[in-house]
Design an enzyme around this catalytic site. Structure first.
Site, mmCIF file in Angstrom:
data_model
loop_
_atom_site.group_PDB
_atom_site.id
_atom_site.type_symbol
_atom_site.label_atom_id
_atom_site.label_comp_id
_atom_site.label_asym_id
_atom_site.label_seq_id
_atom_site.Cartn_x
_atom_site.Cartn_y
_atom_site.Cartn_z
ATOM 1 N N LYS A 1 -14.691 56.193 8.181
ATOM 2 C CA LYS A 1 -15.043 55.373 7.013
ATOM 3 C C LYS A 1 -15.152 53.930 7.483
ATOM 4 C CE LYS A 1 -15.761 55.741 2.530
ATOM 5 N NZ LYS A 1 -16.282 56.860 1.720
ATOM 6 N N ASP B 1 -21.410 54.272 0.135
ATOM 7 C CA ASP B 1 -20.226 54.425 -0.723
ATOM 8 C C ASP B 1 -20.363 53.301 -1.763
ATOM 9 O OD1 ASP B 1 -17.484 55.873 -0.963
ATOM 10 O OD2 ASP B 1 -16.907 53.783 -1.099
HETATM 11 P P1 NDP Z 1 -21.268 52.799 -6.969
HETATM 12 O O1 NDP Z 1 -21.134 51.490 -6.276
HETATM 13 O O2 NDP Z 1 -22.607 53.378 -7.181
HETATM 14 O O3 NDP Z 1 -20.517 52.751 -8.381
HETATM 15 C C1 NDP Z 1 -19.173 52.431 -8.476
HETATM 16 C C2 NDP Z 1 -18.776 52.422 -9.943
HETATM 17 O O4 NDP Z 1 -17.363 52.262 -10.028
HETATM 18 C C3 NDP Z 1 -19.379 51.272 -10.724
HETATM 19 O O5 NDP Z 1 -19.543 51.660 -12.057
HETATM 20 C C4 NDP Z 1 -18.299 50.196 -10.588
HETATM 21 O O6 NDP Z 1 -18.307 49.216 -11.612
HETATM 22 C C5 NDP Z 1 -17.051 51.037 -10.690
HETATM 23 N N1 NDP Z 1 -15.951 50.360 -10.005
HETATM 24 C C6 NDP Z 1 -15.911 49.967 -8.707
HETATM 25 N N2 NDP Z 1 -14.746 49.346 -8.436
HETATM 26 C C7 NDP Z 1 -14.052 49.340 -9.601
HETATM 27 C C8 NDP Z 1 -12.784 48.862 -9.977
HETATM 28 N N3 NDP Z 1 -11.991 48.254 -9.090
HETATM 29 N N4 NDP Z 1 -12.397 49.052 -11.269
HETATM 30 C C9 NDP Z 1 -13.193 49.683 -12.160
HETATM 31 N N5 NDP Z 1 -14.412 50.157 -11.858
HETATM 32 C C10 NDP Z 1 -14.827 49.989 -10.604
HETATM 33 O O7 NDP Z 1 -20.324 53.803 -6.105
HETATM 34 P P2 NDP Z 1 -20.339 55.388 -6.087
HETATM 35 O O8 NDP Z 1 -20.697 55.932 -7.414
HETATM 36 O O9 NDP Z 1 -21.082 55.814 -4.887
HETATM 37 O O10 NDP Z 1 -18.795 55.694 -5.776
HETATM 38 C C11 NDP Z 1 -17.824 55.901 -6.804
HETATM 39 C C12 NDP Z 1 -16.633 56.633 -6.238
HETATM 40 O O11 NDP Z 1 -17.058 57.895 -5.697
HETATM 41 C C13 NDP Z 1 -15.898 55.936 -5.086
HETATM 42 O O12 NDP Z 1 -14.519 56.261 -5.153
HETATM 43 C C14 NDP Z 1 -16.496 56.588 -3.861
HETATM 44 O O13 NDP Z 1 -15.637 56.498 -2.733
HETATM 45 C C15 NDP Z 1 -16.615 58.013 -4.359
HETATM 46 N N6 NDP Z 1 -17.547 58.858 -3.612
HETATM 47 C C16 NDP Z 1 -18.864 58.507 -3.485
HETATM 48 C C17 NDP Z 1 -19.730 59.318 -2.799
HETATM 49 C C18 NDP Z 1 -21.192 59.033 -2.725
HETATM 50 O O14 NDP Z 1 -21.922 59.898 -2.224
HETATM 51 N N7 NDP Z 1 -21.670 57.921 -3.218
HETATM 52 C C19 NDP Z 1 -19.242 60.546 -2.121
HETATM 53 C C20 NDP Z 1 -17.875 60.886 -2.409
HETATM 54 C C21 NDP Z 1 -17.062 60.030 -3.100
HETATM 55 P P3 NDP Z 1 -18.905 47.740 -11.337
HETATM 56 O O15 NDP Z 1 -20.380 47.903 -11.426
HETATM 57 O O16 NDP Z 1 -18.313 46.909 -12.402
HETATM 58 O O17 NDP Z 1 -18.425 47.357 -9.955
#
Ligand code: NDP
Length: 449
Positions: free
Chosen positions: A129, A169
């Site tokens: 990572k 991510d």
């Molecule tokens: P994105 O950047 O596309 O979206 C992240 C989302 O989470 C946004 O809505 C963001 O809100 C919110 N968010 C981020 N940080 C915080 C916080 N501290 N408090 C509240 N909301 C928060 O990321 P992904 O959708 O790709 O990833 C989301 C999760 O899924 C993560 O944990 C990631 O590790 C996990 N994941 C992702 C994969 C992938 O293929 N993308 C694979 C496996 C796991 P805002 O816009 O306000 O920041």
């Protein structure tokens, strides 16, 4: 209290001493140690080889300076990292996260979880990572490009299609992968599958953007099948509104479920009539602009917005945390179950705190930890790697059917290692032990390296 509590406590004490400033990493290891130590005690070859002690130490951690010039001509500096955690079953594989909260503890927890997740997919991928404390929000395209190029200038020394293959991510989507791929190609003069999540015109796989969210919902469907139930007609709370949340909603709608919430770091919206495909298209467009807020949805569709709150107080059958780590605590877990929720599956990595996880398992609900439930993204990254190696792209239908097959296989592994005498499936045990065995056996085969 586990029969092996003394062994767990003494292992954790040593780990905490060595990594005292890394709370997220300690939390992630503890969750695995609680289930894997009892297994190791009964399978002595892992104890003799000191596998757990070896597996919690990353093979390599790289930290570097990322200097870049902003649009005002001012020099800026961020911190970049890559944690190459374990390569026993394949090249290091795992995403890059760009978010101001990024530090070594968070990347070590994510890299550690990735080892087991990748193993569960049955594909040949080790765990890694990386990322940076760079915040893409509010930055121009030009600034994001400058940052990505500088980040890759250093990272390119450490990665490669047979060494380490990063992906996206939080904060790293198609745009960032594109800029980093371009820079890698220029520096190395090589067009290779060094990153996944690429554009489909230049080596990316169909279904990769959808894979984590779709895979999560396929996994939930498998969980429900064990209780002769389905997603049809279920009310679902979803957190986040990024990549994972959006495509989880899309598949929920397709399978007849009703997603009713979405969130971001500002708060959550509650749409009791359900988020339809049309409304979801609006969210995709809205969130394509990183600075946009989910509160806009509430204004557009005249629904309630809860500032600074998380969606776990809303009545639902199924809850899918898809935002970030530790976004669902013990109080939230109690609220969910009190309101009748009986399925929790994690799209995000480690969204539930340790106490919340214990509550789900104690109450014997269907609880799918992220390692298993969100493995669809990395699984299709693995399929992207194999398409890059053969140089033969697969159709959308083929990739989607592979995704479904892999999620079903992961579910079967969880059932194999997690079934208890009364028929309860403990997916925490199932995913941790199922993921551990393959890596541990490979480490033993390869000697002390
Ligand atoms: P994105 O950047 O596309 O979206 C992240 C989302 O989470 C946004 O809505 C963001 O809100 C919110 N968010 C981020 N940080 C915080 C916080 N501290 N408090 C509240 N909301 C928060 O990321 P992904 O959708 O790709 O990833 C989301 C999760 O899924 C993560 O944990 C990631 O590790 C996990 N994941 C992702 C994969 C992938 O293929 N993308 C694979 C496996 C796991 P805002 O816009 O306000 O920041």
């Amino acid at each position: 209290m586990s029969k092996y509590q003394n062994q767990i406590d003494s292992f954790m004490k040593e780990l905490e001493l060595k990594n005292s400033h890394e709370p997220e990493f300690i939390q992630a290891v503890e969750e695995v140690a609680e289930t894997v130590i009892p297994f190791i005690e009964k399978n002595i070859k892992y104890k003799t080889a000191k596998i757990l002690k070896r597996i919690v130490e990353p093979e390599r951690v790289i930290q570097f300076r990322v200097p870049w010039i902003d649009d005002a001509g001012e020099p800026q500096v961020n911190r970049g990292y890559r944690v190459e955690f374990n390569s026993a079953i394949g090249p290091y594989k795992g995403g890059l996260r760009f978010h101001p909260s990024v530090n070594l503890s968070i990347l070590k927890f994510l890299g550690f979880e990735q080892i087991f997740k990748n193993s569960l997919t049955t594909l040949p991928m080790g765990g890694g990572k990386g990322g940076s404390d760079f915040n893409p929000k509010g930055k121009s395209d030009n600034e994001v490009m400058k940052f990505c190029q500088s980040f890759m200038t250093e990272l390119s020394r450490h990665i490669g299609p047979n060494t380490d293959v990063p992906a996206g991510d939080i904060g790293v989507g198609g745009r960032e992968i594109g800029y980093m791929f371009g820079q890698y190609k220029k520096i190395r003069n090589a067009f290779t599958g060094v990153l996944t999540g690429k554009g489909t015109n230049w080596g990316g796989s169909l279904i990769r953007p959808e894979a984590t969210g779709y895979g999560l919902v396929y996994f939930v469907a498998e969980m429900l099948k064990t209780r002769e139930d389905s997603l049809n007609g279920k009310t679902v709370t979803v957190s986040g509104s990024g990549n994972v949340a959006q495509f989880a909603c899309e598949k929920l709608i397709e399978l007849g479920a009703k997603p009713v919430t979405l969130s971001d770091s500002g708060g959550f919206i509650h749409d009791p009539d359900g988020i339809t495909q049309e409304k979801l298209e609006y969210v995709k467009e809205l969130k394509g602009e990183r600075s946009a807020r989910i509160s806009e949805y509430a204004k557009k569709y005249n629904v309630e917005y809860f500032e600074g709150k998380r969606p776990w107080s809303i009545k639902c059958d199924v809850a899918l945390p898809c935002a970030t780590q530790n976004e669902l605590d013990f109080g939230d877990a109690k609220k969910l179950l009190k309101n009748g929720c009986f399925v929790v599956a994690e799209g995000a990595n480690m969204p539930s705190t340790t106490n919340a996880v214990h509550h789900f398992v104690d109450k014997k609900i269907l609880y799918g930890p992220g390692k298993a439930a969100n493995a669809g993204g990395v699984a299709i990254s693995g399929i992207e790697m194999s398409q890059n190696s053969t140089r033969i792209p697969l159709t959308r239908e083929k990739v989607d059917s592979l995704l479904k097959e892999i999620m079903e296989r992961i579910h079967t592994t969880c059932v194999k290692y997690g079934s208890e005498k009364d028929g309860f499936i403990n997916y925490v045990d199932g995913s941790n032990i199922g993921g551990f065995v393959r890596v541990a056996d490979s480490m033993i085969d390869q000697g002390i390296v």
